[in-house]
Design an enzyme around this catalytic site. Structure first.
Site, PDB file in Angstrom:
ATOM      1  CB  CYS A  31      30.191  24.181  32.809  1.00 38.09           C
ATOM      2  SG  CYS A  31      31.383  22.984  32.807  1.00 38.09           S
ATOM      3  CE  LYS A  88       5.573   5.084   6.695  1.00 29.54           C
ATOM      4  NZ  LYS A  88       5.528   6.403   7.134  1.00 29.54           N
ATOM      5  CB  CYS A 117      32.425  21.890  28.916  1.00 29.83           C
ATOM      6  SG  CYS A 117      30.803  22.283  28.912  1.00 29.83           S
ATOM      7  CB  CYS A 138      31.614  18.423  30.084  1.00 29.87           C
ATOM      8  SG  CYS A 138      31.609  19.426  31.474  1.00 29.87           S
ATOM      9  CD  GLU A 183      -1.982  -1.151   3.331  1.00 27.20           C
ATOM     10  OE1 GLU A 183      -1.862   0.062   3.912  1.00 27.20           O
ATOM     11  OE2 GLU A 183      -2.234  -2.265   3.665  1.00 27.20           O
ATOM     12  CG  ASP A 222       4.827  12.776   4.470  1.00 29.84           C
ATOM     13  OD1 ASP A 222       4.665  12.613   5.597  1.00 29.84           O
ATOM     14  OD2 ASP A 222       5.490  13.181   3.890  1.00 29.84           O
ATOM     15  CE1 TYR A 256      -7.724   6.990  -0.426  1.00 29.35           C
ATOM     16  CE2 TYR A 256      -5.700   8.581  -0.449  1.00 29.35           C
ATOM     17  CZ  TYR A 256      -6.807   7.747  -1.099  1.00 29.35           C
ATOM     18  OH  TYR A 256      -6.689   8.202  -2.455  1.00 29.35           O
ATOM     19  CB  CYS A 314      28.464  20.919  33.592  1.00 32.27           C
ATOM     20  SG  CYS A 314      28.056  21.422  31.684  1.00 32.27           S
ATOM     21  CE  LYS A 347       9.541   6.126   5.842  1.00 30.20           C
ATOM     22  NZ  LYS A 347      10.467   6.889   6.957  1.00 30.20           N
TER      23      LYS A 347
HETATM   24  S1  IVH Z   1       0.561   0.524   8.910  1.00 31.19           S
HETATM   25  C1  IVH Z   1       1.653  -0.827  13.712  1.00 31.19           C
HETATM   26  N1  IVH Z   1      -0.129   1.599   6.809  1.00 31.19           N
HETATM   27  O1  IVH Z   1       2.889   5.728   9.019  1.00 31.19           O
HETATM   28  C2  IVH Z   1       1.518   0.469  12.988  1.00 31.19           C
HETATM   29  N2  IVH Z   1       0.799   3.031   8.505  1.00 31.19           N
HETATM   30  O2  IVH Z   1       5.941   4.937  10.021  1.00 31.19           O
HETATM   31  C3  IVH Z   1       0.839   0.058  11.414  1.00 31.19           C
HETATM   32  N3  IVH Z   1       1.370   5.449   7.668  1.00 31.19           N
HETATM   33  O3  IVH Z   1       2.193   4.915  12.499  1.00 31.19           O
HETATM   34  C4  IVH Z   1       0.846   1.168  10.508  1.00 31.19           C
HETATM   35  N4  IVH Z   1       0.463   5.088   5.363  1.00 31.19           N
HETATM   36  O4  IVH Z   1       1.003   6.876  10.871  1.00 31.19           O
HETATM   37  C5  IVH Z   1       0.121   2.009   7.928  1.00 31.19           C
HETATM   38  N5  IVH Z   1      -0.506   2.404   4.550  1.00 31.19           N
HETATM   39  C6  IVH Z   1      -0.126   2.664   5.824  1.00 31.19           C
HETATM   40  C7  IVH Z   1       0.304   3.982   6.150  1.00 31.19           C
HETATM   41  C8  IVH Z   1       0.868   4.102   7.513  1.00 31.19           C
HETATM   42  C9  IVH Z   1       1.065   5.934   6.575  1.00 31.19           C
HETATM   43  C10 IVH Z   1       1.814   5.969   9.034  1.00 31.19           C
HETATM   44  C11 IVH Z   1       1.085   5.592  10.332  1.00 31.19           C
HETATM   45  C12 IVH Z   1       2.285   4.857  10.849  1.00 31.19           C
HETATM   46  C13 IVH Z   1       3.332   5.415  10.408  1.00 31.19           C
HETATM   47  C14 IVH Z   1       4.701   4.587  10.598  1.00 31.19           C
END
Ligand code: IVH
Length: 723
Positions: free
Chosen positions: A441, A135, A438, A462, A133, A137, A243, A468, A333
């Site tokens: 201090c 990820k 340091c 230090c 899926e 942001d 989402y 300090c 990532k």
């Molecule tokens: S699953 C146990 N799926 O990314 C945590 N997270 O870096 C399971 N996020 O905490 C998370 N897209 O806030 C999951 N498709 C996705 C996601 C996603 C964004 C976020 C989420 C998570 C964080 C982890």
């Protein structure tokens, strides 16, 4: 003293500032702190750590305490609501909102599949489905539904406790208020990401600019800023979307896979990404990653990678979690964003434990939508590119002020310098000279020799621990802790409070609190929670500690590598403070002299402790603090061990429960009688004292044939020993 430049000034100890310099510093601090407040409270985007921020405030307070007539009308200490009360009610997550571990390379993804298969006992060809899926942001939220109704919406916060944003979430049209489906669980926390589409973000910023209002750095900040509004009508006016990516607490679920659940969410009216897919092997996941990376510029929402999850929920249950991340999922990532800029300066930050950390100050550069102006430079070898042994080090760089550098920002990781562009080095750039004192201090800062690696530690520290200001709070907390001075009513919170109000700076100040309070020099009872009774209890608890056993006293000083056991060994060896202090001072002057050798001959101690004592007692600031403390405290000599103690020289392990004394008491008693107490049973153990509930330690003792006593046996033994 001549005029200092800006940076020297900000590092100068408060005690040494002239009036003119103090005024300048107060001006700078007022400006800097206000800027950081803005980043934090208004933009939702702090640019320094909390610790760094606290250090700025502390310095401001210290300077103001020395020069009260210089306090500015715009001083951070005067600003009402400088630390605003939290805007939102806190919500505890019944199931924590944890993070994901990261994969950065193809290999990491193959490893992930392999680890999952191995854990589940599946062969390479056994069927195993993964979902893949995007990820997102954005900003994670947890939406709690009870009987199909949205009852609470909370942000992720620290994962355990978030902010209540229910009223605001209700204004987001993607989020259903009511779900009427018959198979919707009685309780279900729907988790997902609130985001702002990129097109909407661009439009919003244009409008904001026209109206002369603040523009957001990126869609993520815009989403966070819009959701965390006190006035829900502002949130309603912002184009936020949602989402789903998972769920938290729940009663019975209608499906047993992620894929099935996502289909259900769609059916129930929640937005689910159309880019979710099912795959079976790491190779396929990598193809998905490449496709999404290509697609990324065409998407109308920011994604910073993809997430792979084990599809079957029963497998997930078995896989569980490691630390703060599930074993059943991983975030892959996208490659880090990079930027090129100039390193303008290197500043030294002193941490709470005295470590000097170099921070690179950059000409600000935008990398992936975020302005980066500081990088961690790790340590002095990294900056030089050469280790203490003269060998080039891996990833070391020879970084100089004025250099043009390539900076990388990978996800949430602190930005790093990944390359230096040597062609652009100014001809007069000199190698950076790391300070050997340091900057906070002025005490000497040293690198310890690590006998295990045969090298110097990469961290410089230090040595003015007791003096300090950067370390003071931690040291004071240690000083009053249970195994040190153990002052009732003076815990970590009170120490921090008293320190913030400048009632205590060094340990000696603890013993003058009563006198100063009575003389009206300080006002503890003006603080919230310090009523008369509590205060008088505190004063008597402090008075009770004006006599302290030698081992506790040595331990309380917080000398590096001198923990409780070492402090006891030293106390037993020297017997009284005067002898120990004389030896320590000799070691301070000569690390290779008779006193040093004498310590190395104590069983259990070695050159590491000697070096530590040397560094600590060679620093005149520490000696000053101790001498001042000794004006208030009498150190009691060690009780002599009964010569005929049957446990003298023996190694003892306690396990299970004891009725007549706590484990700590038993330990102290055994050590007073000349025994050494350890935590684990080995062949060298002479005796195991096992109370009810003893487990593996008892089994091990039996396996090694070590003598085992129950509590009654132990009491009899020590009765004999005590004579
Ligand atoms: S699953 C146990 N799926 O990314 C945590 N997270 O870096 C399971 N996020 O905490 C998370 N897209 O806030 C999951 N498709 C996705 C996601 C996603 C964004 C976020 C989420 C998570 C964080 C982890």
């Amino acid at each position: 003293m001549g005029v200092l430049d800006y940076d020297e000034l900000r590092r100068k100890p408060v005690e040494e500032l002239t009036r003119e310099e103090a005024a300048k510093e107060l001006e700078r601090l007022a400006k800097e702190i206000a800027e950081h407040d803005y980043h934090y409270y208004v933009e939702d985007a702090p640019v320094i750590s909390d610790a760094e921020y606290d250090a700025l405030r502390r310095r401001n307070d210290e300077i103001e305490a020395r020069f009260p007539d210089l306090i500015r009308p715009d001083s951070p200490s005067r600003r009402v609501g400088a630390e605003p009360s939290p805007k939102f009610r806190k919500v505890k997550h019944s199931v924590p909102m944890l993070s994901l571990s990261n994969a950065f390379s193809d290999e990491d993804v193959y490893d992930f599949e392999w680890r999952v298969r191995r854990f589940l006992g599946l062969g390479q060809d056994d069927p195993l489905d993964f979902t893949a899926e995007p990820k997102f942001d954005g900003l994670s939220v947890s939406l709690r539904y009870e009987k199909g109704r949205l009852v609470v919406a909370a942000t992720r916060g620290d994962g355990y406790e978030g902010e209540d944003v229910t009223a605001n979430a209700r204004t987001i049209s993607d989020i259903p208020q009511v779900v009427e489906a018959a198979d919707f669980p009685e309780v279900l926390e729907v988790r997902g990401e609130v985001y702002m589409p990129i097109s909407a973000f661009v439009k919003l910023n244009e409008e904001q600019q026209k109206k002369g209002q603040k523009v957001f750095a990126n869609p993520r900040n815009a989403a966070a800023g819009s959701l965390r509004q006190l006035d829900p009508s502002v949130t309603a006016s912002r184009p936020l979307r949602f989402y789903v990516w998972g769920w938290g607490e729940h009663t019975e679920l209608p499906e047993d896979t992620e894929w099935g659940m996502m289909a259900k969410f769609r059916e129930w009216g929640f937005p689910v990404s159309g880019h979710n897919e099912i795959h079976h092997h790491a190779g396929e996941l990598l193809e998905y990653h490449a496709r999404m990376l290509e697609l990324r510029p065409d998407l109308d929402f920011d994604i910073d990678g993809v997430v792979y999850k084990v599809n079957r929920l029963d497998y997930r249950q078995r896989l569980g979690f490691v630390a703060r991340a599930p074993r059943w999922a991983i975030a892959h990532k996208f490659p880090a964003h990079k930027g090129i800029t100039v390193l303008q300066d290197i500043q030294i930050h002193v941490g709470r434990t005295g470590a000097l950390t170099p921070v690179g100050i950059l000409e600000p550069v935008t990398i992936g939508g975020v302005v980066v102006s500081r990088v961690s430079l790790h340590n002095e070898d990294y900056i030089k590119g050469i280790g203490s042994d003269g060998q080039p080090i891996r990833d070391g760089k020879d970084i100089r002020i004025g250099d043009t550098v390539v900076v990388e920002r990978a996800g949430d990781v602190i930005p790093q310098v990944v390359d230096v562009i040597l062609d652009k080095r100014p001809p007069d750039a000199k190698p950076y000279e790391f300070p050997d004192h340091c900057p906070v201090c002025g005490s000497k800062a040293v690198r310890e020799f690590n006998p295990r690696t045969g090298k110097l530690d990469s961290v410089r520290r230090c040595t003015g621990g007791l003096y300090c200001p950067a370390q003071a709070v931690e040291r004071l907390k240690h000083f009053v802790s249970r195994r040190a001075f153990d002052i009732d009513g003076l815990g970590e919170k009170a120490i921090a409070q008293f320190f913030d109000h400048k009632f205590i700076r060094t340990p000696a100040d603890i013993f003058t609190l009563e006198e100063r309070e009575k003389a009206g020099e300080i006002c503890i009872h003006c603080l919230e929670g310090w009523g008369e009774k509590k205060l008088s209890n505190l004063f008597s608890a402090i008075r009770a500690r004006e006599h302290v056993p030698l081992d506790r006293f040595i331990y309380a000083l917080g000398i590096r590598h001198v923990g409780e056991t070492t402090a006891r060994l030293l106390a037993r060896h020297y017997g009284d403070w005067e002898s120990f202090y004389a030896a320590a001072k000799e070691i301070a002057a000569d690390m290779d002299g008779e006193a040093a050798h004498d310590i190395e001959n104590i069983d259990g101690l070695g050159p590491v402790v000697v070096e530590s004592l040397h560094n600590f007692f060679a620093e005149p600031h520490n000696v000053e603090v101790i001498d001042e403390l000794l004006l208030h405290v009498t150190v009691e000599p060690v009780e002599q061990v009964a010569a005929e103690s049957p446990i003298a020289g023996k190694t003892i392990v306690f396990t299970g429960h004891l009725d007549s004394m706590t484990r700590d008491e038993a330990k102290e008693l055994a050590e007073r009688l000349g025994a050494k107490v350890t935590n684990s049973v080995s062949k060298k153990t002479d005796l195991v004292v096992a109370g009810p509930g003893a487990g593996s330690k008892l089994a091990k003792a039996e396996q090694y044939g070590v003598q085992v006593l129950d509590e009654a046996g132990w009491l009899k033994l020590v009765e004999v020993a005590k004579g």
